[in-house]
Design a protein around this motif. Structure first.
Motif: not given
Ligand SMILES: [Zn+2]
Ligand SMILES: [Zn+2]
Length: 122
Positions: A15-20, A38-43
């Motif tokens: 799970t991405c820490k930033y968007c969940g 972290m996911c690619k989108n959030c990065y």
């Molecule tokens: Zn994310």
């Protein structure tokens, strides 16, 4: 089966820490010194924000260097007043703070590939 938010055919790896949101290992990586997931989108969002912030910090830092040098020269050549000296000291502190923040942001933009526990066991 829980699947990746981007790839419905891929199993969830974390799970991405930033968007969940849940993602497969291909869509995730370990970010910064703390190895946050972290996911690619959030990065992408993060990188855009930090890149402009780093640029701004560089401008502040170099302006700070110029002011510090000017005040130091003023002190040496002209007034010998403690005010110029204090100003130069404050200026150099500002420069140091900006360079520390730049370093921190650059570290935060470092990434490593993410290998989930299941993949490690294969
Ligand atoms: Zn994310
Ligand atoms: Zn995916």
């Amino acid at each position: 089966m829980e699947t990746c938010f981007n790839h419905t055919e891929a199993a969830k790896a974390g799970t991405c820490k930033y968007c969940g949101k849940d993602y497969c290992s291909e869509c995730l990586f370990l970010q910064g010194q703390l190895d946050s997931l972290m996911c690619k989108n959030c990065y992408k969002v993060y990188k855009t924000k930090y890149t402009s912030s780093i640029k701004r910090r560089y401008i502040y830092a170099f302006a700070g260097i110029a002011i510090t040098i000017m005040l130091a020269l003023l002190y040496i050549t002209h007034d010998h007043s403690s005010l110029s000296l204090i100003g130069a000291a404050i200026g150099s502190c500002g420069v140091a703070i900006n360079f520390i923040r730049i370093r921190q942001m650059k570290m935060a933009l470092k990434t490593k590939p993410y290998i989930s526990a299941e993949e490690k066991n294969l």
